[in-house]
Write a protein that holds these residues in place. Sequence first.
Motif, PDB file in Angstrom:
ATOM      1  N   LEU A 153      -2.726  83.715 -47.923  1.00  0.00           N
ATOM      2  CA  LEU A 153      -3.496  82.585 -48.445  1.00  0.00           C
ATOM      3  C   LEU A 153      -4.987  82.768 -48.195  1.00  0.00           C
ATOM      4  N   GLN A 169      -1.488  79.812 -55.186  1.00  0.00           N
ATOM      5  CA  GLN A 169      -1.867  78.876 -54.122  1.00  0.00           C
ATOM      6  C   GLN A 169      -0.809  77.801 -53.922  1.00  0.00           C
ATOM      7  N   THR A 170      -0.303  77.270 -55.022  1.00  0.00           N
ATOM      8  CA  THR A 170       0.722  76.221 -54.899  1.00  0.00           C
ATOM      9  C   THR A 170       1.986  76.776 -54.235  1.00  0.00           C
ATOM     10  N   CYS A 183       1.224  77.296 -50.526  1.00  0.00           N
ATOM     11  CA  CYS A 183       1.172  75.986 -49.859  1.00  0.00           C
ATOM     12  C   CYS A 183       2.571  75.480 -49.549  1.00  0.00           C
ATOM     13  N   SER A 188       4.198  75.011 -45.856  1.00  0.00           N
ATOM     14  CA  SER A 188       4.748  73.713 -45.430  1.00  0.00           C
ATOM     15  C   SER A 188       6.146  73.896 -44.864  1.00  0.00           C
ATOM     16  N   PHE A 206      -6.413  74.788 -45.892  1.00  0.00           N
ATOM     17  CA  PHE A 206      -6.095  73.640 -46.754  1.00  0.00           C
ATOM     18  C   PHE A 206      -7.359  72.889 -47.170  1.00  0.00           C
ATOM     19  N   MET A 259      -9.057  74.751 -49.877  1.00  0.00           N
ATOM     20  CA  MET A 259      -8.353  74.546 -51.138  1.00  0.00           C
ATOM     21  C   MET A 259      -8.742  73.214 -51.781  1.00  0.00           C
ATOM     22  N   ASP A 272      -0.553  69.872 -53.677  1.00  0.00           N
ATOM     23  CA  ASP A 272       0.196  70.729 -52.747  1.00  0.00           C
ATOM     24  C   ASP A 272      -0.503  70.845 -51.399  1.00  0.00           C
ATOM     25  N   ALA A 273      -1.836  70.906 -51.425  1.00  0.00           N
ATOM     26  CA  ALA A 273      -2.590  70.983 -50.169  1.00  0.00           C
ATOM     27  C   ALA A 273      -2.396  69.703 -49.358  1.00  0.00           C
ATOM     28  N   ALA A 313       1.029  69.644 -47.856  1.00  0.00           N
ATOM     29  CA  ALA A 313       1.092  70.577 -46.727  1.00  0.00           C
ATOM     30  C   ALA A 313       0.407  69.976 -45.494  1.00  0.00           C
TER      31      ALA A 313
END
Length: 444
Positions: free
Chosen positions: A131, A152-153, A156, A160, A182, A185, A198-199, A202
């Motif tokens: 990441l 990225q998704t 993430c 998580s 995060f 992002m 998603d960030a 997470a």
Amino acid sequence: SIYHIFKKKSTEAVVSTQSTGELVEALIRSLNNDPRVATNACWAFTSLAESAYEHAKSLCGDNEEGPQTYILSGCFKTIIDQLLATTVRPDATQNNLRSAAYEAIMELLKSSPRDCYVTVQETTVTIIATLQDLLHRQSNASQKDNNYTDLQTLLCATLSCVIRKMQQGDAIQIADTVMSAFLIMMSSNEQSSDVQEDALMAVGTVIEVTGKHFGKYMDSLWPYLVASLQNHVEYSVCAAAVGIVSDLCRTFGAEIANLSDKLMELLIAALSDGAMHQSVKPAILSTFGDIAMAIGPLFAKYLQVVIHILQQASVATVDKNDFDMWEYFNELREGILEAYSGIVQGLQGEEPSANQLETLKPYLQIILTLIISVAEDRDKSDNLTSVACGLLGDIVVCYGGSIKSALQQDGLASLLAQGRKSRIAKTKSVAQWASKEMKKIGAL
């Protein structure tokens, strides 16, 4: 294809035989095949991981937290390593291969026994490094690349999953690095709602696992949380931010009192915006209850406004023949009842001298009438029955015999009877508890 061998029923047979090693080897070989075959192998690993864990769990004693080991333990690291290698194949964007590989990794991590924990830790380090490298490359890219966004998704979601599996002490050690990523992002993807959502989700996992240690990140997170709660157009981002508010309430309790004015303002503004997607509203209503539980009797200052909002939401009606709208209507009523439940418990507080239950007493009949309307609805969800029984029980516990006459209504007894007959263990248990509390004060 190999994937079909591993459909659920087949897998349950596989995990109890000695042939698992050969099958895993066959799947690993398939990961090196063309994208279509490799994708099927990934889905097969997903199914195998889930069933292997369920099989091991079925052999556990009642007091065990989870399996110590399972049939994939010996090859767990090898499978993870091969799947990680699959995610960086030059043709990984074909046939959803990269996505399927990460899905398999997530299932393996989520369904891993205790003896695979070292590999879980190692995988965390690998995902964080991937990441960070991606964010660095993206910051130097001249134009937006959808592949970056998609990756990225996936990263993430995987991060998580792996953080949720970590012990708190280990999660705290990596929290600085993870939160830094995060926050980057959230700051550099203002146009990508998927990445924002998603960030935030997470971050919710980090809050859940690190507990009050998360307080050190609040100042950095706050501006992004506020902006996300104000993002009524990209409603999935707003919904994820509402989830963060609930996480913070559960984790920090009364410590969020200094933020509650602003949070309530933002949540009420979201509800008041006619353009806000309806799917977010039940969660916002439920979050009022979380805030009340967190700050206790201090919630009394918001009571009049919140009761008005909950009353307005309670009179909504939908066409029962429209399944999606009916499902939403059930969720909306669950949100309303959860809000009331949190408010009742919050206003009671822990100190008798600070008790603010009297401020809610003028509205009790409104709440009881809503519960009765739920009882009379033959098409309600089982979960709605459970939440309604839970609220009734909370009211009885908090107000006791002082409202005995108001509780002696046929609709309330009917609701509890329905709950006690439920086939869902949780609903049955909640209804039995609420019935017991009603009997204590002679209201049933």
